[in-house]
Design an enzyme around this catalytic site. Structure first.
Site, PDB file in Angstrom:
ATOM      1  N   ASN A  72      -5.504  11.150  -3.938  1.00 38.54           N
ATOM      2  CA  ASN A  72      -5.516  10.203  -5.055  1.00 38.54           C
ATOM      3  C   ASN A  72      -5.539   8.785  -4.470  1.00 38.54           C
ATOM      4  O   ASN A  72      -4.535   8.323  -3.931  1.00 38.54           O
ATOM      5  CB  ASN A  72      -4.254  10.429  -5.917  1.00 38.54           C
ATOM      6  CG  ASN A  72      -4.136   9.408  -7.038  1.00 38.54           C
ATOM      7  OD1 ASN A  72      -5.068   8.672  -7.333  1.00 38.54           O
ATOM      8  ND2 ASN A  72      -2.972   9.372  -7.665  1.00 38.54           N
ATOM      9  N   PHE A  73      -6.696   8.132  -4.567  1.00 37.28           N
ATOM     10  CA  PHE A  73      -6.818   6.785  -3.972  1.00 37.28           C
ATOM     11  C   PHE A  73      -6.116   5.712  -4.805  1.00 37.28           C
ATOM     12  O   PHE A  73      -5.892   4.616  -4.324  1.00 37.28           O
ATOM     13  CB  PHE A  73      -8.303   6.381  -3.857  1.00 37.28           C
ATOM     14  CG  PHE A  73      -9.078   7.093  -2.776  1.00 37.28           C
ATOM     15  CD1 PHE A  73      -8.506   8.059  -1.982  1.00 37.28           C
ATOM     16  CD2 PHE A  73     -10.427   6.763  -2.549  1.00 37.28           C
ATOM     17  CE1 PHE A  73      -9.239   8.698  -0.980  1.00 37.28           C
ATOM     18  CE2 PHE A  73     -11.163   7.384  -1.546  1.00 37.28           C
ATOM     19  CZ  PHE A  73     -10.578   8.362  -0.776  1.00 37.28           C
ATOM     20  N   LYS A  74      -5.836   6.011  -6.078  1.00 35.09           N
ATOM     21  CA  LYS A  74      -5.256   5.002  -6.988  1.00 35.09           C
ATOM     22  C   LYS A  74      -6.162   3.764  -7.016  1.00 35.09           C
ATOM     23  O   LYS A  74      -7.375   3.913  -7.079  1.00 35.09           O
ATOM     24  CB  LYS A  74      -3.826   4.667  -6.569  1.00 35.09           C
ATOM     25  CG  LYS A  74      -2.972   5.931  -6.378  1.00 35.09           C
ATOM     26  CD  LYS A  74      -1.539   5.639  -6.113  1.00 35.09           C
ATOM     27  CE  LYS A  74      -0.796   6.945  -5.884  1.00 35.09           C
ATOM     28  NZ  LYS A  74       0.626   6.792  -5.690  1.00 35.09           N
TER      29      LYS A  74
ATOM     30  N   HIS B 123      -0.191  11.453 -14.572  1.00 33.77           N
ATOM     31  CA  HIS B 123       0.428  10.867 -13.376  1.00 33.77           C
ATOM     32  C   HIS B 123       1.551   9.919 -13.783  1.00 33.77           C
ATOM     33  O   HIS B 123       1.431   9.191 -14.767  1.00 33.77           O
ATOM     34  CB  HIS B 123      -0.633  10.126 -12.539  1.00 33.77           C
ATOM     35  CG  HIS B 123      -0.123   9.806 -11.165  1.00 33.77           C
ATOM     36  ND1 HIS B 123       0.700   8.736 -10.926  1.00 33.77           N
ATOM     37  CD2 HIS B 123      -0.309  10.421  -9.976  1.00 33.77           C
ATOM     38  CE1 HIS B 123       1.004   8.717  -9.635  1.00 33.77           C
ATOM     39  NE2 HIS B 123       0.407   9.733  -9.036  1.00 33.77           N
TER      40      HIS B 123
ATOM     41  N   GLU C  90       2.526   7.163 -12.681  1.00 31.70           N
ATOM     42  CA  GLU C  90       2.179   5.730 -12.762  1.00 31.70           C
ATOM     43  C   GLU C  90       1.547   5.409 -14.110  1.00 31.70           C
ATOM     44  O   GLU C  90       1.763   4.345 -14.672  1.00 31.70           O
ATOM     45  CB  GLU C  90       1.265   5.343 -11.588  1.00 31.70           C
ATOM     46  CG  GLU C  90       2.075   5.251 -10.299  1.00 31.70           C
ATOM     47  CD  GLU C  90       1.285   5.469  -9.030  1.00 31.70           C
ATOM     48  OE1 GLU C  90       0.048   5.496  -9.069  1.00 31.70           O
ATOM     49  OE2 GLU C  90       1.940   5.633  -7.974  1.00 31.70           O
TER      50      GLU C  90
ATOM     51  N   GLU D 141       5.468  16.143  -8.894  1.00 27.83           N
ATOM     52  CA  GLU D 141       5.612  14.927  -8.087  1.00 27.83           C
ATOM     53  C   GLU D 141       6.888  14.184  -8.483  1.00 27.83           C
ATOM     54  O   GLU D 141       6.884  13.402  -9.450  1.00 27.83           O
ATOM     55  CB  GLU D 141       4.430  13.996  -8.327  1.00 27.83           C
ATOM     56  CG  GLU D 141       3.094  14.621  -8.017  1.00 27.83           C
ATOM     57  CD  GLU D 141       2.058  13.542  -7.770  1.00 27.83           C
ATOM     58  OE1 GLU D 141       1.644  13.397  -6.615  1.00 27.83           O
ATOM     59  OE2 GLU D 141       1.692  12.826  -8.716  1.00 27.83           O
TER      60      GLU D 141
ATOM     61  N   GLY E  68       5.174   7.360  -2.875  1.00 28.02           N
ATOM     62  CA  GLY E  68       4.937   6.074  -2.220  1.00 28.02           C
ATOM     63  C   GLY E  68       6.176   5.477  -1.562  1.00 28.02           C
ATOM     64  O   GLY E  68       6.184   4.310  -1.190  1.00 28.02           O
TER      65      GLY E  68
ATOM     66  N   SER F 223       4.983  11.500  -0.932  1.00 31.67           N
ATOM     67  CA  SER F 223       5.129  11.193   0.494  1.00 31.67           C
ATOM     68  C   SER F 223       4.769  12.374   1.401  1.00 31.67           C
ATOM     69  O   SER F 223       5.360  12.559   2.466  1.00 31.67           O
ATOM     70  CB  SER F 223       6.535  10.672   0.805  1.00 31.67           C
ATOM     71  OG  SER F 223       6.757   9.457   0.109  1.00 31.67           O
TER      72      SER F 223
HETATM   73  C1  PEP Z   1       0.842  10.256  -5.802  1.00 32.45           C
HETATM   74  O1  PEP Z   1       1.000   9.166  -6.349  1.00 32.45           O
HETATM   75  O2  PEP Z   1       0.232  11.150  -6.395  1.00 32.45           O
HETATM   76  C2  PEP Z   1       1.415  10.447  -4.469  1.00 32.45           C
HETATM   77  C3  PEP Z   1       1.720  11.666  -4.132  1.00 32.45           C
HETATM   78  O3  PEP Z   1       1.587   9.342  -3.692  1.00 32.45           O
HETATM   79  P1  PEP Z   1       2.197   9.309  -2.184  1.00 32.45           P
HETATM   80  O4  PEP Z   1       1.571  10.416  -1.399  1.00 32.45           O
HETATM   81  O5  PEP Z   1       1.842   7.939  -1.669  1.00 32.45           O
HETATM   82  O6  PEP Z   1       3.679   9.490  -2.327  1.00 32.45           O
END
Ligand code: PEP
Length: 231
Positions: free
Chosen positions: A6-8, A88, A90, A157, A163, A194
Site C-alpha cells: 500500500n503506497f498511500k 483502511h 487512515e 491491522e 507506521g 510495521s
Molecule cells: C498500512 O497502513 O496498511 C500499513 C501496514 O502500514 P505500515 O506497514 O507502514 O505499518
C-alpha cells in the site's frame, strides 16, 4: 502467501512505473504460489504488465457522476482495475469514513465483482483493555459486510502498529487471527502493521496468517521483494 503493498500518498506516476519494472524483474524468482498486490496512488494507475495485481486504494461507490475529487468504476475500468482496499484505518480516521460508509462501499464493489481487501483494526486504548474488548471492536467492523463474499480478503491491522515501527507481538497476532479466522469462515487473512524484512519470517510463520499488507517497507521495491522472497 499474499504480499500486498500500500503506497498511500507516496510515489509518483514516474516512480511507480520504475518500481513496477524493477519489482517485476525480481518477481521471476518468486514462489509461483505467492500472490503480489500493489496499491499505488490513483494518479499512478495504469495497465501495468507483470506477475502482480494492481488495485486501487480507494474509489467512490459509483460508475461516474458528480463526486468532486473522487474516482469511480469508469475511471478504474480504463486500467482494468478490479481490486480495491476498503476500510483502511487512515480512511476511517482521517477521512471520517463511518462503518455505514465502508459497508456501502463494500456492497457496491461486491456487486461489481471486485476483489476486496477489507481492513479492520483496533486503536491502542482498545488493545489495552484486553482481548475481549479487541474482538468486540473488530467484529463490529464487520457490520454490514458480507463475510461470505468469495472475493474477500481481510487485513487485520492494529492501528497502533501502523507506521510506528512497532509490530504486534506473535502472541497478539496469533490469538487475534485465530478468532478472526472463525468469524470470517476461513477467508484469507493478512496481517498489517510495521511488517518489514526483519520480521516477515516470524509473522508469516504464525498459524492463521495468510500474508501481509505492507505500507512503509513496501515503498522500496528491493525491501518489498526481500519480504516476498524471505526463506
Ligand atoms: C498500512 O497502513 O496498511 C500499513 C501496514 O502500514 P505500515 O506497514 O507502514 O505499518
Amino acid at each position: 502467501m499474499i504480499y500486498a503493498a500500500n503506497f498511500k500518498t507516496n510515489h509518483t506516476r514516474k516512480s511507480t512505473a520504475l518500481y513496477m519494472q524493477t519489482l517485476n524483474e525480481k518477481l521471476r524468482a518468486k514462489n509461483p504460489e505467492d500472490k503480489v498486490y500493489i496499491f499505488p496512488p490513483s494518479t499512478a494507475l495504469e495497465k501495468y504488465v507483470g506477475d502482480f495485481t494492481v488495485g486501487t486504494q480507494n474509489a467512490y461507490p459509483a460508475h461516474n457522476g458528480a463526486y468532486t475529487g473522487e474516482i469511480g468504476v469508469e475511471q478504474l475500468d480504463e486500467f482494468d482495475i478490479k481490486t480495491i482496499l476498503i476500510g483502511h484505518s487512515e480512511r476511517r480516521e482521517l477521512l471520517n469514513e463511518s462503518q455505514e460508509n465502508v459497508a456501502a462501499k463494500f456492497s457496491f464493489f461486491k456487486a461489481q465483482d471486485f476483489e476486496i481487501i477489507y481492513c479492520i483494526g483496533e486503536p491502542l486504548e482498545v488493545r489495552e483493555k484486553g482481548f475481549e474488548a479487541v474482538m468486540k471492536y473488530l467484529l463490529a467492523q464487520f457490520d454490514g459486510i458480507d463475510t461470505e463474499y468469495e472475493k474477500l480478503i481481510v487485513a487485520y491491522e492494529p492501528i497502533w502498529a501502523i507506521g510506528t515501527g512497532r509490530s504486534a507481538t506473535v502472541e497478539e497476532i496469533s490469538s487475534t487471527h485465530r478468532a478472526l479466522k472463525k468469524a470470517i469462515n476461513e477467508k484469507p487473512l493478512l496481517y498489517g502493521g510495521s511488517a518489514k524484512p526483519a520480521n516477515i519470517k516470524e509473522i508469516t510463520s504464525i498459524a492463521g496468517v495468510d500474508g501481509v499488507l505492507v505500507g512503509s517497507a513496501s515503498l522500496d521495491a528491493e525491501s518489498f521483494f526481500q519480504m516476498i522472497s524471505h526463506q
